[in-house]
Design a protein around this motif. Structure first.
Motif, mmCIF file in Angstrom:
data_model
loop_
_atom_site.group_PDB
_atom_site.id
_atom_site.type_symbol
_atom_site.label_atom_id
_atom_site.label_comp_id
_atom_site.label_asym_id
_atom_site.label_seq_id
_atom_site.Cartn_x
_atom_site.Cartn_y
_atom_site.Cartn_z
ATOM 1 N N LYS A 1 0.805 -1.297 -0.280
ATOM 2 C CA LYS A 1 0.029 -0.074 0.181
ATOM 3 C C LYS A 1 1.241 0.612 -0.086
ATOM 4 N N LEU A 2 0.731 1.949 -0.975
ATOM 5 C CA LEU A 2 1.926 3.494 -1.200
ATOM 6 C C LEU A 2 0.911 4.249 -1.093
ATOM 7 N N ILE A 3 1.419 4.936 0.347
ATOM 8 C CA ILE A 3 0.554 6.549 0.346
ATOM 9 C C ILE A 3 1.940 7.708 -0.662
ATOM 10 N N GLN A 4 1.570 8.276 -1.181
ATOM 11 C CA GLN A 4 2.536 9.567 -1.965
ATOM 12 C C GLN A 4 1.198 11.078 -1.655
ATOM 13 N N ASN A 5 0.230 10.671 -0.743
ATOM 14 C CA ASN A 5 -0.351 12.386 -1.168
ATOM 15 C C ASN A 5 -0.249 13.235 0.085
ATOM 16 N N VAL A 6 0.834 12.509 0.834
ATOM 17 C CA VAL A 6 1.483 13.646 2.664
ATOM 18 C C VAL A 6 2.651 14.346 1.764
ATOM 19 N N ASP A 7 2.199 16.325 2.320
ATOM 20 C CA ASP A 7 3.103 16.961 1.696
ATOM 21 C C ASP A 7 4.007 16.737 2.435
ATOM 22 N N PHE A 8 4.725 16.864 1.088
ATOM 23 C CA PHE A 8 6.786 17.090 1.958
ATOM 24 C C PHE A 8 7.210 17.294 3.111
ATOM 25 N N ALA A 9 6.685 18.157 3.229
ATOM 26 C CA ALA A 9 7.220 18.808 5.003
ATOM 27 C C ALA A 9 6.289 18.439 6.295
ATOM 28 N N ASN A 10 5.470 17.385 6.044
ATOM 29 C CA ASN A 10 4.556 16.622 6.830
ATOM 30 C C ASN A 10 4.732 15.086 7.062
ATOM 31 N N ILE A 11 6.000 14.498 6.319
ATOM 32 C CA ILE A 11 6.072 13.108 6.087
ATOM 33 C C ILE A 11 6.502 12.180 7.125
ATOM 34 N N ALA A 12 7.349 13.107 7.318
ATOM 35 C CA ALA A 12 7.968 12.922 9.113
ATOM 36 C C ALA A 12 6.324 12.598 10.439
ATOM 37 N N ASN A 13 5.642 13.738 9.991
ATOM 38 C CA ASN A 13 4.416 14.045 11.461
ATOM 39 C C ASN A 13 3.921 12.517 11.089
ATOM 40 N N ALA A 14 3.431 12.857 9.651
ATOM 41 C CA ALA A 14 2.530 11.491 9.341
ATOM 42 C C ALA A 14 3.017 10.027 9.819
ATOM 43 N N PHE A 15 4.023 9.815 9.682
ATOM 44 C CA PHE A 15 4.716 9.050 10.249
ATOM 45 C C PHE A 15 4.733 8.257 11.843
ATOM 46 N N ALA A 16 5.346 9.182 12.890
ATOM 47 C CA ALA A 16 5.685 9.593 13.979
ATOM 48 C C ALA A 16 4.135 9.570 14.322
ATOM 49 N N SER A 17 3.023 9.592 13.563
ATOM 50 C CA SER A 17 1.919 9.940 14.178
ATOM 51 C C SER A 17 1.073 8.463 13.675
ATOM 52 N N GLY A 18 1.544 7.602 13.584
ATOM 53 C CA GLY A 18 1.604 6.491 13.086
ATOM 54 C C GLY A 18 0.866 5.822 11.499
ATOM 55 N N THR A 19 1.202 6.524 10.818
ATOM 56 C CA THR A 19 0.457 6.513 9.418
ATOM 57 C C THR A 19 2.238 5.564 8.469
#
Length: 334
Positions: A168-186
């Motif tokens: 499952k490939l997620i590519q719709n997260v804005d560049f500056a928010n990728i790290a935060n998205a992963f940290a929050s559980g994505t």
């Protein structure tokens, strides 16, 4: 005589300081302002911060004003709209602009990094990682159409993984928010630049298991570019800028990670010096930092191969159309 002495002293105090310089009484020539937009702020660009910290730009008569524009699309928009004179961004962006049709194409004139700068980070600690482990997982990738995403897909396919079928490939997260998205559980895995990847590892939020730079080979990942009209009107600025970058590249090549980390620490005040050194050593050991500013034809063609593999190459463009290596060659011959 006393009155004349007092008058003379008073007159000297009123004279501008430039009169006391050693250039024959003329003031020093002011530095030329250059607005530089960088696509992200990362230790990945260590030679650039060395050029700033060591005064290499100033030695060339340039006052470089650095702005981080966070993302290839935003960086290119800033450059095209006149908000920056020079951009440090992925070379693929110049191809996109040219393919859309323009009378003033963006020209790559100096290369800074020659491998991908991202790392594969796992949410769980893995002692014996294999790429097969990504099958069936959720992979938080980079923005579609950018070099990190295209290199990521290139490497996955190299290891027999179809990024659009096997995970499952997620590519719709804005560049500056990728790290935060992963940290929050994505996501189970994420593709991150340094120093974020090492910070996550240090904090137990993730674990580096592979390097996309090592896996993908040499490619003109990030280059300095400017509109053709700007280069034509400011050849002296481009020459001086490229010389400063080459000085920094040579300095990085001849110094160890600890020395480089100390030099660039002012640009990463919130990052521990030991961590900066660790990241620099990681990039240096995998040959990420280009040792000269020349972007050659082989690298340019490899870039287009990666873009084509990702289905993002509008059309093949000859290296001479969007790359001008004359400034880089001149800098190396000085």
């Amino acid at each position: 005589m006393k009155k004349w002495a007092v008058w003379l002293c008073s007159l000297l105090l009123l004279l501008p300081l430039s009169a006391c310089t050693n250039d024959g009484g003329q003031s020093e020539k002011p530095l030329k302002k250059v607005r530089l937009a960088e696509v992200t702020h990362s230790i990945f660009y260590a030679p650039q911060y060395v050029a700033l910290a060591k005064g290499f730009f100033q030695e060339e008569g340039l006052d470089v004003e650095l702005t981080t524009t966070w993302g290839g699309d935003k960086t290119m928009t800033t450059l095209l709209s006149g908000g920056a004179d020079i951009a440090l961004v992925g070379s693929e962006t110049s191809i996109y602009v040219y393919a859309q049709g323009t009378d003033d194409p963006v020209i790559n004139f100096a290369q800074l990094t020659q491998t991908d700068g991202t790392f594969l980070v796992s949410r769980e600690k893995i002692d014996h990682f294999t790429w097969e482990m990504l099958k069936g997982s959720t992979f938080l990738g980079q923005r579609k159409g950018g070099m990190p995403q295209m290199v990521g897909e290139f490497v996955l396919k190299k290891h027999g993984i179809d990024p659009h079928q096997d995970l499952k490939l997620i590519q719709n997260v804005d560049f500056a928010n990728i790290a935060n998205a992963f940290a929050s559980g994505t996501g189970d895995f994420v593709q991150l630049f340094e120093p974020t990847a090492s910070i996550f590892e240090q904090e137990g939020k993730g674990y580096i298991v592979a390097s996309f730079g090592t896996e993908s080979g040499r490619v003109p990942y990030t280059s300095y570019m400017a509109k053709r009209s700007y280069i034509k009107a400011n050849k002296d600025v481009i020459e001086k800028f490229t010389r400063a970058i080459y000085k920094a590249q040579q300095w990085v090549e001849s110094h160890n990670a600890a020395e480089i980390a100390k030099a660039i620490q002012p640009y990463f005040k919130d990052t521990d010096l030991a961590l900066i050194e660790k990241v620099v050593d990681r990039y240096k050991s995998q040959g990420t930092y280009a040792t000269d500013p020349i972007l050659d034809e082989e690298e340019w063609n490899h870039l287009q191969d990666i873009m084509a593999e990702a289905g993002e190459l509008p059309k093949r463009i000859h290296v001479d159309t969007l790359v001008d290596s004359s400034f880089a060659k001149s800098a190396m011959n000085k």
